[in-house]
Design a protein around this motif. Structure first.
Motif, PDB file in Angstrom:
ATOM      1  N   ILE A  60     -10.957   0.570   6.796  1.00 38.22           N
ATOM      2  CA  ILE A  60      -9.227   1.046   6.893  1.00 38.22           C
ATOM      3  C   ILE A  60      -9.320   0.569   8.676  1.00 38.22           C
ATOM      4  O   ILE A  60      -9.682   0.471   8.611  1.00 38.22           O
ATOM      5  CB  ILE A  60      -8.859   2.579   6.426  1.00 38.22           C
ATOM      6  CG1 ILE A  60      -8.863   3.416   5.976  1.00 38.22           C
ATOM      7  CG2 ILE A  60      -7.503   2.667   7.600  1.00 38.22           C
ATOM      8  CD1 ILE A  60      -8.703   5.304   5.681  1.00 38.22           C
ATOM      9  N   ASP A  61      -7.706  -0.670   8.154  1.00 37.02           N
ATOM     10  CA  ASP A  61      -7.208  -1.731   9.289  1.00 37.02           C
ATOM     11  C   ASP A  61      -7.280  -0.321  10.247  1.00 37.02           C
ATOM     12  O   ASP A  61      -7.441  -0.946  11.473  1.00 37.02           O
ATOM     13  CB  ASP A  61      -6.816  -2.399   8.930  1.00 37.02           C
ATOM     14  CG  ASP A  61      -7.486  -3.682   7.734  1.00 37.02           C
ATOM     15  OD1 ASP A  61      -9.101  -3.972   7.811  1.00 37.02           O
ATOM     16  OD2 ASP A  61      -6.605  -4.384   6.733  1.00 37.02           O
ATOM     17  N   ASP A  62      -6.244   0.390  10.108  1.00 35.58           N
ATOM     18  CA  ASP A  62      -5.023   0.654  10.792  1.00 35.58           C
ATOM     19  C   ASP A  62      -4.951   2.809  10.689  1.00 35.58           C
ATOM     20  O   ASP A  62      -4.321   3.039  10.218  1.00 35.58           O
ATOM     21  CB  ASP A  62      -3.832   0.067  10.817  1.00 35.58           C
ATOM     22  CG  ASP A  62      -2.738   1.090  11.704  1.00 35.58           C
ATOM     23  OD1 ASP A  62      -3.049   1.820  12.754  1.00 35.58           O
ATOM     24  OD2 ASP A  62      -1.858   0.441  11.907  1.00 35.58           O
ATOM     25  N   CYS A  63      -6.286   2.976  11.412  1.00 32.49           N
ATOM     26  CA  CYS A  63      -6.238   4.520  11.564  1.00 32.49           C
ATOM     27  C   CYS A  63      -5.157   5.335  11.500  1.00 32.49           C
ATOM     28  O   CYS A  63      -4.650   6.030  10.898  1.00 32.49           O
ATOM     29  CB  CYS A  63      -7.526   4.682  11.874  1.00 32.49           C
ATOM     30  SG  CYS A  63      -9.134   4.459  11.112  1.00 32.49           S
ATOM     31  N   CYS A  64      -4.125   4.237  12.714  1.00 31.72           N
ATOM     32  CA  CYS A  64      -3.034   5.693  12.789  1.00 31.72           C
ATOM     33  C   CYS A  64      -2.093   5.479  11.379  1.00 31.72           C
ATOM     34  O   CYS A  64      -0.924   6.698  11.687  1.00 31.72           O
ATOM     35  CB  CYS A  64      -2.336   4.828  13.977  1.00 31.72           C
ATOM     36  SG  CYS A  64      -3.158   5.419  15.648  1.00 31.72           S
ATOM     37  N   ALA A  65      -1.769   3.989  10.860  1.00 28.75           N
ATOM     38  CA  ALA A  65      -0.895   4.374   9.754  1.00 28.75           C
ATOM     39  C   ALA A  65      -1.495   4.860   9.325  1.00 28.75           C
ATOM     40  O   ALA A  65      -0.337   5.196   8.144  1.00 28.75           O
ATOM     41  CB  ALA A  65      -0.954   2.386   9.602  1.00 28.75           C
ATOM     42  N   HIS A  66      -3.011   5.311   8.761  1.00 27.98           N
ATOM     43  CA  HIS A  66      -3.431   5.678   7.867  1.00 27.98           C
ATOM     44  C   HIS A  66      -3.374   7.364   7.381  1.00 27.98           C
ATOM     45  O   HIS A  66      -2.715   7.696   6.670  1.00 27.98           O
ATOM     46  CB  HIS A  66      -4.905   5.860   7.112  1.00 27.98           C
ATOM     47  CG  HIS A  66      -5.704   5.962   6.285  1.00 27.98           C
ATOM     48  ND1 HIS A  66      -4.900   5.542   5.302  1.00 27.98           N
ATOM     49  CD2 HIS A  66      -6.387   7.147   6.322  1.00 27.98           C
ATOM     50  CE1 HIS A  66      -6.497   6.278   4.254  1.00 27.98           C
ATOM     51  NE2 HIS A  66      -6.895   7.308   5.092  1.00 27.98           N
ATOM     52  N   LEU A  67      -4.015   7.930   8.726  1.00 27.85           N
ATOM     53  CA  LEU A  67      -3.221   9.201   9.171  1.00 27.85           C
ATOM     54  C   LEU A  67      -1.387   9.512   9.091  1.00 27.85           C
ATOM     55  O   LEU A  67      -1.363  10.613   7.944  1.00 27.85           O
ATOM     56  CB  LEU A  67      -3.528   9.697  10.590  1.00 27.85           C
ATOM     57  CG  LEU A  67      -4.969   9.742  10.636  1.00 27.85           C
ATOM     58  CD1 LEU A  67      -4.905  10.354  11.998  1.00 27.85           C
ATOM     59  CD2 LEU A  67      -5.470  10.345   9.350  1.00 27.85           C
ATOM     60  N   VAL A  68      -0.726   9.243   9.054  1.00 28.16           N
ATOM     61  CA  VAL A  68       0.716   8.752   8.899  1.00 28.16           C
ATOM     62  C   VAL A  68       1.389   8.879   7.519  1.00 28.16           C
ATOM     63  O   VAL A  68       1.821   9.886   6.974  1.00 28.16           O
ATOM     64  CB  VAL A  68       1.452   8.004   9.384  1.00 28.16           C
ATOM     65  CG1 VAL A  68       3.055   7.905   9.083  1.00 28.16           C
ATOM     66  CG2 VAL A  68       1.232   8.098  11.466  1.00 28.16           C
ATOM     67  N   GLU A  69       0.431   7.933   6.991  1.00 31.39           N
ATOM     68  CA  GLU A  69       0.665   8.218   5.288  1.00 31.39           C
ATOM     69  C   GLU A  69       0.185   9.285   3.895  1.00 31.39           C
ATOM     70  O   GLU A  69       0.281   9.451   3.449  1.00 31.39           O
ATOM     71  CB  GLU A  69       0.129   6.651   5.078  1.00 31.39           C
ATOM     72  CG  GLU A  69       1.404   5.615   5.064  1.00 31.39           C
ATOM     73  CD  GLU A  69       0.481   4.715   4.646  1.00 31.39           C
ATOM     74  OE1 GLU A  69      -0.826   3.941   3.688  1.00 31.39           O
ATOM     75  OE2 GLU A  69       0.531   2.959   5.436  1.00 31.39           O
ATOM     76  N   GLU A  70      -0.737   9.562   5.051  1.00 32.30           N
ATOM     77  CA  GLU A  70      -1.833  10.475   3.479  1.00 32.30           C
ATOM     78  C   GLU A  70      -2.262  11.845   4.237  1.00 32.30           C
ATOM     79  O   GLU A  70      -2.199  12.733   4.080  1.00 32.30           O
ATOM     80  CB  GLU A  70      -3.445  10.012   4.115  1.00 32.30           C
ATOM     81  CG  GLU A  70      -4.170   8.533   3.630  1.00 32.30           C
ATOM     82  CD  GLU A  70      -3.236   8.338   1.691  1.00 32.30           C
ATOM     83  OE1 GLU A  70      -4.107   9.947   1.137  1.00 32.30           O
ATOM     84  OE2 GLU A  70      -3.036   7.305   1.927  1.00 32.30           O
ATOM     85  N   THR A  71      -0.780  12.188   5.718  1.00 30.36           N
ATOM     86  CA  THR A  71      -0.971  13.282   6.265  1.00 30.36           C
ATOM     87  C   THR A  71       0.375  14.175   6.585  1.00 30.36           C
ATOM     88  O   THR A  71       1.353  13.450   6.927  1.00 30.36           O
ATOM     89  CB  THR A  71      -2.483  14.052   7.804  1.00 30.36           C
ATOM     90  OG1 THR A  71      -1.623  13.203   8.341  1.00 30.36           O
ATOM     91  CG2 THR A  71      -3.782  13.191   7.417  1.00 30.36           C
TER      92      THR A  71
END
Length: 189
Positions: free
Chosen positions: A30-41
């Motif tokens: 994943i390129d952007d963990c913060c964005a990924h967490l916002v999207e997935e959690t």
């Protein structure tokens, strides 16, 4: 190393598990963990996601490599195992050892049990059957800092942070809510 960021505690351990499982297993996934967490959690924004990532590092659930994060999956023998990573006893030990102020907050609850009844002139209830309020825990922490000679404006205890630490202690089975406050967990789940 002690970590300072403490996110708002979730309502249940399942939310912690959701955030943990949303982390990639490899840093380059994943390129952007913060964005990924916002999207997935249920995490609402990047700032809160960054706090969560640091907190997960403190709990030894995540590791930072090359400026990115990945899920840490180990059991006591060093093999991969999600269940071992989410063991509440292990998380409680990491919380106390690696989150700034967590051990002091838990120790304040433990000391209340050890001291028994209220000392004359003390403003802190110290009966094992009575819970300590956030203010009483803060008073205990403030007394400890004054005794160490480090009391200053910069070292004042943040009530919101103490409450978050107490709520995380409850979530991790180290404390329990009782009456209008908190006490050391009498039984472990």
């Amino acid at each position: 190393m002690r970590f300072k960021p403490v996110p708002e505690p979730p309502a249940d351990v399942e939310t912690l598990e959701t955030v943990y499982r949303a982390l990639p297993t490899r840093v380059d996934d994943i390129d952007d963990c913060c964005a990924h967490l916002v999207e997935e959690t249920p995490i609402e924004d990047r700032e809160k996601a960054a706090t969560w990532l640091t907190f997960l590092r403190a709990l030894e659930l995540a590791v930072e490599e090359s400026g990115s994060f990945r899920r840490l999956e180990t059991d006591s023998s060093g093999g991969a195992a999600d269940l071992a990573a989410l063991d509440r006893d292990r998380l409680g030990r990491a919380f106390r050892a690696r989150v700034d102020g967590a051990d002091a907050v838990c120790a304040a609850l433990e000391a209340a049990v050890e001291r028994g009844s209220t000392s004359p002139g003390s403003q802190i209830r110290q009966d094992a059957d009575e819970a300590l309020t956030v203010s009483e825990v803060i008073d205990t922490l403030g007394d400890d800092r004054a005794a160490e000679g480090r009391r200053s404006r910069r070292n004042r205890v943040d009530p919101e942070r103490v409450e978050r630490l107490l709520e995380w202690a409850v979530l991790l089975g180290l404390a329990e809510r009782a009456d209008d406050g908190y006490r050391v967990a009498l039984t472990r789940e």
